[in-house]
Motif scaffolding. Structure first.
Motif, PDB file in Angstrom:
ATOM      1  N   THR A  65       0.861  -1.181   0.000  1.00  0.00           N
ATOM      2  CA  THR A  65       0.000   0.000   0.000  1.00  0.00           C
ATOM      3  C   THR A  65       0.900   1.235   0.000  1.00  0.00           C
ATOM      4  OG1 THR A  65      -0.119   0.152   2.415  1.00  0.00           O
ATOM      5  CG2 THR A  65      -1.842  -1.137   1.301  1.00  0.00           C
ATOM      6  N   ILE A  66       0.362   2.339  -0.456  1.00  0.00           N
ATOM      7  CA  ILE A  66       1.061   3.617  -0.402  1.00  0.00           C
ATOM      8  C   ILE A  66       0.093   4.641   0.171  1.00  0.00           C
ATOM      9  CG2 ILE A  66       2.226   5.438  -1.689  1.00  0.00           C
ATOM     10  CD1 ILE A  66       3.013   3.320  -3.764  1.00  0.00           C
ATOM     11  N   GLU A  67       0.509   5.261   1.261  1.00  0.00           N
ATOM     12  CA  GLU A  67      -0.281   6.304   1.923  1.00  0.00           C
ATOM     13  C   GLU A  67       0.424   7.637   1.708  1.00  0.00           C
ATOM     14  OE1 GLU A  67      -2.948   6.231   4.393  1.00  0.00           O
ATOM     15  OE2 GLU A  67      -3.376   4.198   3.709  1.00  0.00           O
ATOM     16  N   ALA A  68      -0.304   8.670   1.343  1.00  0.00           N
ATOM     17  CA  ALA A  68       0.256  10.009   1.187  1.00  0.00           C
ATOM     18  C   ALA A  68      -0.201  10.874   2.349  1.00  0.00           C
ATOM     19  CB  ALA A  68      -0.197  10.624  -0.130  1.00  0.00           C
ATOM     20  N   LEU A  69       0.751  11.563   2.988  1.00  0.00           N
ATOM     21  CA  LEU A  69       0.435  12.489   4.069  1.00  0.00           C
ATOM     22  C   LEU A  69       0.911  13.875   3.654  1.00  0.00           C
ATOM     23  CD1 LEU A  69       1.696   9.659   5.535  1.00  0.00           C
ATOM     24  CD2 LEU A  69       0.649  10.843   7.436  1.00  0.00           C
ATOM     25  N   LYS A  70       0.028  14.838   3.633  1.00  0.00           N
ATOM     26  CA  LYS A  70       0.369  16.210   3.259  1.00  0.00           C
ATOM     27  C   LYS A  70       0.724  16.938   4.550  1.00  0.00           C
ATOM     28  CE  LYS A  70      -1.618  19.985   0.547  1.00  0.00           C
ATOM     29  NZ  LYS A  70      -2.843  20.408  -0.162  1.00  0.00           N
ATOM     30  N   LEU A  71       2.003  17.331   4.689  1.00  0.00           N
ATOM     31  CA  LEU A  71       2.483  17.860   5.961  1.00  0.00           C
ATOM     32  C   LEU A  71       3.290  19.139   5.797  1.00  0.00           C
ATOM     33  CD1 LEU A  71       3.781  14.490   7.463  1.00  0.00           C
ATOM     34  CD2 LEU A  71       1.628  15.639   7.996  1.00  0.00           C
ATOM     35  N   VAL A 118       4.638  13.327   2.277  1.00  0.00           N
ATOM     36  CA  VAL A 118       5.459  12.268   2.849  1.00  0.00           C
ATOM     37  C   VAL A 118       4.678  10.992   2.577  1.00  0.00           C
ATOM     38  CG1 VAL A 118       6.404  11.308   4.983  1.00  0.00           C
ATOM     39  CG2 VAL A 118       6.411  13.791   4.615  1.00  0.00           C
ATOM     40  N   TYR A 119       5.357   9.965   2.106  1.00  0.00           N
ATOM     41  CA  TYR A 119       4.671   8.733   1.733  1.00  0.00           C
ATOM     42  C   TYR A 119       5.067   7.591   2.653  1.00  0.00           C
ATOM     43  CZ  TYR A 119       3.626  11.234  -2.547  1.00  0.00           C
ATOM     44  OH  TYR A 119       3.184  12.162  -3.451  1.00  0.00           O
ATOM     45  N   LEU A 120       4.101   6.753   2.965  1.00  0.00           N
ATOM     46  CA  LEU A 120       4.348   5.491   3.658  1.00  0.00           C
ATOM     47  C   LEU A 120       4.100   4.381   2.652  1.00  0.00           C
ATOM     48  CD1 LEU A 120       2.495   5.794   7.095  1.00  0.00           C
ATOM     49  CD2 LEU A 120       4.940   5.417   6.744  1.00  0.00           C
ATOM     50  N   ILE A 121       5.134   3.621   2.341  1.00  0.00           N
ATOM     51  CA  ILE A 121       4.988   2.430   1.499  1.00  0.00           C
ATOM     52  C   ILE A 121       5.001   1.249   2.454  1.00  0.00           C
ATOM     53  CG2 ILE A 121       5.938   1.039  -0.373  1.00  0.00           C
ATOM     54  CD1 ILE A 121       7.475   3.530  -1.290  1.00  0.00           C
ATOM     55  N   ALA A 122       3.996   0.404   2.384  1.00  0.00           N
ATOM     56  CA  ALA A 122       3.908  -0.724   3.313  1.00  0.00           C
ATOM     57  C   ALA A 122       3.784  -2.037   2.577  1.00  0.00           C
ATOM     58  CB  ALA A 122       2.705  -0.543   4.234  1.00  0.00           C
ATOM     59  N   ASP A 123       4.551  -3.006   3.021  1.00  0.00           N
ATOM     60  CA  ASP A 123       4.444  -4.374   2.528  1.00  0.00           C
ATOM     61  C   ASP A 123       3.369  -5.050   3.370  1.00  0.00           C
ATOM     62  OD1 ASP A 123       5.576  -6.785   1.041  1.00  0.00           O
ATOM     63  OD2 ASP A 123       5.801  -7.411   3.136  1.00  0.00           O
ATOM     64  N   ARG A 124       2.282  -5.477   2.730  1.00  0.00           N
ATOM     65  CA  ARG A 124       1.152  -6.052   3.465  1.00  0.00           C
ATOM     66  C   ARG A 124       1.521  -7.316   4.239  1.00  0.00           C
ATOM     67  NH1 ARG A 124      -4.234  -4.351   1.029  1.00  0.00           N
ATOM     68  NH2 ARG A 124      -3.666  -2.983  -0.677  1.00  0.00           N
ATOM     69  N   ALA A 179       3.191  12.738  13.313  1.00  0.00           N
ATOM     70  CA  ALA A 179       2.009  12.382  12.503  1.00  0.00           C
ATOM     71  C   ALA A 179       2.306  11.148  11.652  1.00  0.00           C
ATOM     72  CB  ALA A 179       1.594  13.550  11.617  1.00  0.00           C
ATOM     73  N   VAL A 180       3.512  11.051  11.112  1.00  0.00           N
ATOM     74  CA  VAL A 180       3.905   9.893  10.307  1.00  0.00           C
ATOM     75  C   VAL A 180       3.928   8.640  11.187  1.00  0.00           C
ATOM     76  CG1 VAL A 180       5.745   8.873   8.904  1.00  0.00           C
ATOM     77  CG2 VAL A 180       5.243  11.323   8.711  1.00  0.00           C
ATOM     78  N   LEU A 181       4.547   8.769  12.372  1.00  0.00           N
ATOM     79  CA  LEU A 181       4.622   7.632  13.299  1.00  0.00           C
ATOM     80  C   LEU A 181       3.230   7.193  13.751  1.00  0.00           C
ATOM     81  CD1 LEU A 181       7.632   8.848  15.463  1.00  0.00           C
ATOM     82  CD2 LEU A 181       7.661   7.050  13.714  1.00  0.00           C
ATOM     83  N   ALA A 182       2.354   8.169  14.015  1.00  0.00           N
ATOM     84  CA  ALA A 182       0.988   7.845  14.451  1.00  0.00           C
ATOM     85  C   ALA A 182       0.217   7.132  13.345  1.00  0.00           C
ATOM     86  CB  ALA A 182       0.256   9.113  14.886  1.00  0.00           C
ATOM     87  N   ARG A 183       0.380   7.589  12.112  1.00  0.00           N
ATOM     88  CA  ARG A 183      -0.322   6.941  10.994  1.00  0.00           C
ATOM     89  C   ARG A 183       0.180   5.515  10.812  1.00  0.00           C
ATOM     90  NH1 ARG A 183      -4.810   5.884   8.868  1.00  0.00           N
ATOM     91  NH2 ARG A 183      -4.773   5.512   6.620  1.00  0.00           N
ATOM     92  N   ALA A 184       1.497   5.337  10.883  1.00  0.00           N
ATOM     93  CA  ALA A 184       2.065   3.991  10.741  1.00  0.00           C
ATOM     94  C   ALA A 184       1.560   3.092  11.868  1.00  0.00           C
ATOM     95  CB  ALA A 184       3.588   4.057  10.750  1.00  0.00           C
ATOM     96  N   ALA A 185       1.554   3.587  13.097  1.00  0.00           N
ATOM     97  CA  ALA A 185       1.063   2.795  14.234  1.00  0.00           C
ATOM     98  C   ALA A 185      -0.410   2.465  14.065  1.00  0.00           C
ATOM     99  CB  ALA A 185       1.298   3.539  15.540  1.00  0.00           C
ATOM    100  N   GLY A 186      -1.193   3.419  13.590  1.00  0.00           N
ATOM    101  CA  GLY A 186      -2.624   3.196  13.365  1.00  0.00           C
ATOM    102  C   GLY A 186      -2.904   2.133  12.321  1.00  0.00           C
ATOM    103  N   LEU A 187      -1.970   1.967  11.413  1.00  0.00           N
ATOM    104  CA  LEU A 187      -2.099   0.946  10.364  1.00  0.00           C
ATOM    105  C   LEU A 187      -1.411  -0.364  10.762  1.00  0.00           C
ATOM    106  CD1 LEU A 187      -1.403   3.225   7.261  1.00  0.00           C
ATOM    107  CD2 LEU A 187      -3.607   2.231   7.923  1.00  0.00           C
ATOM    108  N   GLY A 188      -0.819  -0.383  11.950  1.00  0.00           N
ATOM    109  CA  GLY A 188      -0.133  -1.592  12.411  1.00  0.00           C
ATOM    110  C   GLY A 188       1.187  -1.840  11.698  1.00  0.00           C
ATOM    111  N   LEU A 189       1.866  -0.774  11.281  1.00  0.00           N
ATOM    112  CA  LEU A 189       3.104  -0.895  10.510  1.00  0.00           C
ATOM    113  C   LEU A 189       4.336  -0.668  11.369  1.00  0.00           C
ATOM    114  CD1 LEU A 189       2.012   1.162   7.381  1.00  0.00           C
ATOM    115  CD2 LEU A 189       1.972  -1.335   7.667  1.00  0.00           C
TER     116      LEU A 189
END
Length: 160
Positions: free
Chosen positions: A46-52, A59-65, A81-91
């Motif tokens: 997945t790729i998540e985009a965060l406008k910061l 800033v993008y989060l690329i995650a291997d499912r 905010a990046v760390l919180a989003r990653a934690a919220g997604l379990g990454l």
């Protein structure tokens, strides 16, 4: 300070971009062009985009499912905010991918490294502009492939 370093070296930094390769079809999907919803997307990443930040940087989060490993592309401005989003997604953030060394794209590297054990990746030609400030760099050339879990990410060198 970075601009002065670039000017004294006589050439601009060498940016790089990253492309996630979708193995079944071997097509590359550029980070900036990828906008699929994680709910309907059957790809292994997945790729998540965060406008910061005040400059509205992405800033993008690329995650291997499969592994829940994540890479942060251009960690800047609001690392919490990046760390919180990653934690919220379990990454679990394991990598930081830097496209170039402009301050508005890298000002969160230190905070990211304090909060994670992420490995920093940048283009070999860009390393001279970082000096001793950067720790744990993995240097790459255009065409290199790195693995995020089982997701291959291709380095694309795009100077200029």
């Amino acid at each position: 300070m970075l601009a002065a370093a670039c000017a004294s070296a006589g050439e601009p930094p060498q940016p790089m971009h990253f492309s996630v390769v979708h193995p079944p079809c071997r097509r590359s999907h550029a980070v900036l062009a990828h906008r699929r919803s994680p709910v309907t997307d059957s790809r292994p990443y997945t790729i998540e985009a965060l406008k910061l930040g005040p400059m509205d940087n992405f800033v993008y989060l690329i995650a291997d499912r499969a592994s829940a490993r994540a890479a942060v592309v251009d960690p800047a401005w609001d690392v919490p905010a990046v760390l919180a989003r990653a934690a919220g997604l379990g990454l679990h953030i394991t990598d930081a991918l830097l496209t170039h060394s402009h301050q508005d794209h890298i000002n969160g590297v230190g905070a990211l490294l304090e909060a994670t054990d992420a490995r920093v990746h940048l283009h070999r030609d860009e390393a001279a502009f970082w000096g001793a400030e950067l720790v744990r760099p993995a240097l790459h050339r255009g065409g290199d492939t790195l693995l995020l879990g089982s997701t291959p990410i291709e380095v694309l060198h795009t100077p200029g």
